[in-house]
Design a protein around this motif. Structure first.
Motif, mmCIF file in Angstrom:
data_model
loop_
_atom_site.group_PDB
_atom_site.id
_atom_site.type_symbol
_atom_site.label_atom_id
_atom_site.label_comp_id
_atom_site.label_asym_id
_atom_site.label_seq_id
_atom_site.Cartn_x
_atom_site.Cartn_y
_atom_site.Cartn_z
ATOM 1 N N GLU A 195 0.833 -1.200 0.000
ATOM 2 C CA GLU A 195 0.000 0.000 0.000
ATOM 3 C C GLU A 195 0.870 1.252 0.000
ATOM 4 O O GLU A 195 1.931 1.291 0.624
ATOM 5 N N VAL A 196 0.393 2.275 -0.679
ATOM 6 C CA VAL A 196 1.130 3.530 -0.760
ATOM 7 C C VAL A 196 1.091 4.260 0.574
ATOM 8 O O VAL A 196 0.042 4.346 1.223
ATOM 9 N N VAL A 197 2.235 4.792 0.998
ATOM 10 C CA VAL A 197 2.330 5.681 2.159
ATOM 11 C C VAL A 197 2.447 7.092 1.603
ATOM 12 O O VAL A 197 3.373 7.397 0.843
ATOM 13 N N GLY A 198 1.513 7.969 1.975
ATOM 14 C CA GLY A 198 1.418 9.283 1.342
ATOM 15 C C GLY A 198 2.591 10.201 1.581
ATOM 16 O O GLY A 198 3.047 10.896 0.668
ATOM 17 N N PHE A 199 3.098 10.210 2.809
ATOM 18 C CA PHE A 199 4.158 11.137 3.162
ATOM 19 C C PHE A 199 5.247 10.419 3.945
ATOM 20 O O PHE A 199 4.972 9.483 4.696
ATOM 21 N N LEU A 200 6.483 10.887 3.773
ATOM 22 C CA LEU A 200 7.614 10.301 4.480
ATOM 23 C C LEU A 200 7.403 10.342 5.986
ATOM 24 O O LEU A 200 7.770 9.400 6.700
ATOM 25 N N GLU A 201 6.777 11.403 6.469
ATOM 26 C CA GLU A 201 6.538 11.556 7.907
ATOM 27 C C GLU A 201 5.587 10.497 8.445
ATOM 28 O O GLU A 201 5.553 10.233 9.652
ATOM 29 N N GLU A 202 4.799 9.871 7.564
ATOM 30 C CA GLU A 202 3.848 8.835 7.981
ATOM 31 C C GLU A 202 4.446 7.433 7.876
ATOM 32 O O GLU A 202 3.785 6.450 8.206
ATOM 33 N N PRO A 230 11.854 7.919 9.778
ATOM 34 C CA PRO A 230 11.386 8.915 8.813
ATOM 35 C C PRO A 230 12.505 9.690 8.131
ATOM 36 O O PRO A 230 12.259 10.384 7.133
ATOM 37 N N ASN A 231 13.732 9.601 8.646
ATOM 38 C CA ASN A 231 14.842 10.310 7.993
ATOM 39 C C ASN A 231 16.090 9.443 7.841
ATOM 40 O O ASN A 231 17.189 9.956 7.661
ATOM 41 N N LYS A 232 15.905 8.113 7.879
ATOM 42 C CA LYS A 232 17.051 7.213 7.793
ATOM 43 C C LYS A 232 16.688 6.005 6.936
ATOM 44 O O LYS A 232 15.620 5.421 7.082
ATOM 45 N N ILE A 233 17.609 5.633 6.029
ATOM 46 C CA ILE A 233 17.347 4.529 5.111
ATOM 47 C C ILE A 233 18.595 3.672 4.976
ATOM 48 O O ILE A 233 19.719 4.188 4.998
ATOM 49 N N ILE A 234 18.400 2.356 4.856
ATOM 50 C CA ILE A 234 19.505 1.454 4.555
ATOM 51 C C ILE A 234 19.276 0.908 3.158
ATOM 52 O O ILE A 234 18.174 0.484 2.810
ATOM 53 N N HIS A 235 20.330 0.957 2.332
ATOM 54 C CA HIS A 235 20.184 0.574 0.926
ATOM 55 C C HIS A 235 21.544 0.183 0.372
ATOM 56 O O HIS A 235 22.590 0.460 0.982
ATOM 57 N N SER A 256 12.012 14.362 1.857
ATOM 58 C CA SER A 256 10.913 14.231 0.892
ATOM 59 C C SER A 256 11.393 14.261 -0.560
ATOM 60 O O SER A 256 10.669 13.837 -1.453
ATOM 61 N N GLN A 257 12.607 14.739 -0.789
ATOM 62 C CA GLN A 257 13.151 14.742 -2.142
ATOM 63 C C GLN A 257 13.868 13.438 -2.481
ATOM 64 O O GLN A 257 13.859 13.006 -3.630
ATOM 65 N N GLY A 258 14.519 12.853 -1.498
ATOM 66 C CA GLY A 258 15.240 11.625 -1.752
ATOM 67 C C GLY A 258 16.391 11.413 -0.791
ATOM 68 O O GLY A 258 16.365 11.905 0.341
ATOM 69 N N ILE A 259 17.415 10.697 -1.252
ATOM 70 C CA ILE A 259 18.531 10.304 -0.394
ATOM 71 C C ILE A 259 19.668 11.312 -0.483
ATOM 72 O O ILE A 259 20.040 11.768 -1.561
ATOM 73 N N ILE A 261 8.219 6.947 -4.550
ATOM 74 C CA ILE A 261 7.052 6.421 -3.839
ATOM 75 C C ILE A 261 7.507 5.622 -2.619
ATOM 76 O O ILE A 261 8.619 5.105 -2.592
ATOM 77 N N ILE A 262 6.645 5.564 -1.615
ATOM 78 C CA ILE A 262 6.891 4.747 -0.429
ATOM 79 C C ILE A 262 5.776 3.705 -0.342
ATOM 80 O O ILE A 262 4.598 4.040 -0.507
ATOM 81 N N LYS A 263 6.146 2.460 -0.106
ATOM 82 C CA LYS A 263 5.150 1.385 -0.017
ATOM 83 C C LYS A 263 5.293 0.636 1.311
ATOM 84 O O LYS A 263 6.405 0.436 1.810
ATOM 85 N N ARG A 264 4.160 0.220 1.838
ATOM 86 C CA ARG A 264 4.125 -0.612 3.045
ATOM 87 C C ARG A 264 3.745 -2.030 2.621
ATOM 88 O O ARG A 264 2.655 -2.247 2.091
ATOM 89 N N VAL A 265 4.645 -2.963 2.859
ATOM 90 C CA VAL A 265 4.427 -4.332 2.355
ATOM 91 C C VAL A 265 4.151 -5.325 3.468
ATOM 92 O O VAL A 265 3.999 -6.510 3.196
ATOM 93 N N TRP A 266 4.114 -4.854 4.731
ATOM 94 C CA TRP A 266 3.730 -5.755 5.819
ATOM 95 C C TRP A 266 2.888 -5.021 6.840
ATOM 96 O O TRP A 266 2.694 -3.837 6.745
#
Length: 250
Positions: free
Chosen positions: A179-186, A211-216, A228-231, A245-250
């Motif tokens: 499912e799509v997550v509308g905003f990074l803050e959510e 909300p402000n940290k990603i592993i990739h 909100s712009q990217g990495i 886009i942000i997706k929730r898969v679980w």
């Protein structure tokens, strides 16, 4: 329908039946694939786990007899680099490798020793962090999906496998799940962030740890900042990927 099963720690799956052809994915020890075609020393296969089609070297797999498959099944997955015994010799295997409830792997003697196969992990921030950090600093490798080398979607797929969530192999296909997550803050830890190129094609994916940290996987598996712009790379502060886009898969 005929099947084969991987008998090496990692077997390259290539785009064409040639050692010079690019690697598009990998078959881990104990993973199965449907046999589609043969060309010299190469077999065209479709992986059972994610339906990925490519060419694999024939001597890196063995035939699966229905009689063996009927009495054998997987108990779970290995979640750490470990050593097992195959045909009386040691073999290093990687996270995501299936553990079969059998004394043989399609006729080849296998001793998993004290390995405890992982059932689907509980979905928690702590377990997510542990699973992702297993891959930390792993070199980027196109088509890879192990701690010896991984690409972005292979990393994501293997992490989610440990939580009982099956994802497609490529980033653009993973973006169609959930499912799509509308905003990074959510967003929540474990949500997937997808990034596109100048043509608008999704080419990159990572796992949000906050909300402000990603592993990739980009150069290596790394933790960077995201807005909100990217990495933005943590050290250089350079913008490297643009959020689609942000997706929730679980």
């Amino acid at each position: 329908m005929f099947h084969v099963i991987g008998i090496t720690p990692v077997a390259p799956i290539r785009l064409e039946p040639s050692h010079r052809s690019e690697m598009v994915s990998q078959l881990l020890f104990g993973e199965m694939a449907e046999l589609l075609n043969r060309d010299g020393d190469f077999l065209q296969v479709r992986t059972v786990y994610d339906q990925y089609v490519g060419w694999i070297q024939a001597n890196q797999v063995t035939d699966v007899l229905e009689s063996w498959l009927e009495k054998s099944k997987t108990e779970g997955y290995i979640d750490q680099v470990t050593t097992i015994e195959v045909a009386g010799q040691p073999m290093v295997v990687y996270p995501g490798t299936p553990v079969w409830r059998s004394d043989t792997l399609a006729g080849i003697p296998v001793d998993y020793g004290a390995v405890s196969p992982v059932k689907p992990k509980r979905r928690s921030r702590k377990n997510l962090q542990e699973a992702t950090l297993t891959y930390m600093n792993t070199s980027y490798l196109w088509g890879g999906k192990t701690v010896a080398g991984t690409d972005c979607s292979g990393f994501v797929q293997q992490v989610y496998k440990l939580f009982g969530t099956d994802l497609p192999r490529d980033a653009y296909l993973q973006a169609e799940v959930g499912e799509v997550v509308g905003f990074l803050e959510e967003s929540r830890p474990g949500d997937l962030a997808f990034f596109d190129n100048a043509e608008g094609r999704i080419t990159h994916v990572g796992i949000l740890l906050g909300p402000n940290k990603i592993i990739h996987a980009s150069g290596q598996v790394r933790i960077d900042m995201i807005d909100s712009q990217g990495i933005k790379q943590k050290v250089s502060r350079q913008r490297t990927h643009f959020l689609r886009i942000i997706k929730r898969v679980w």
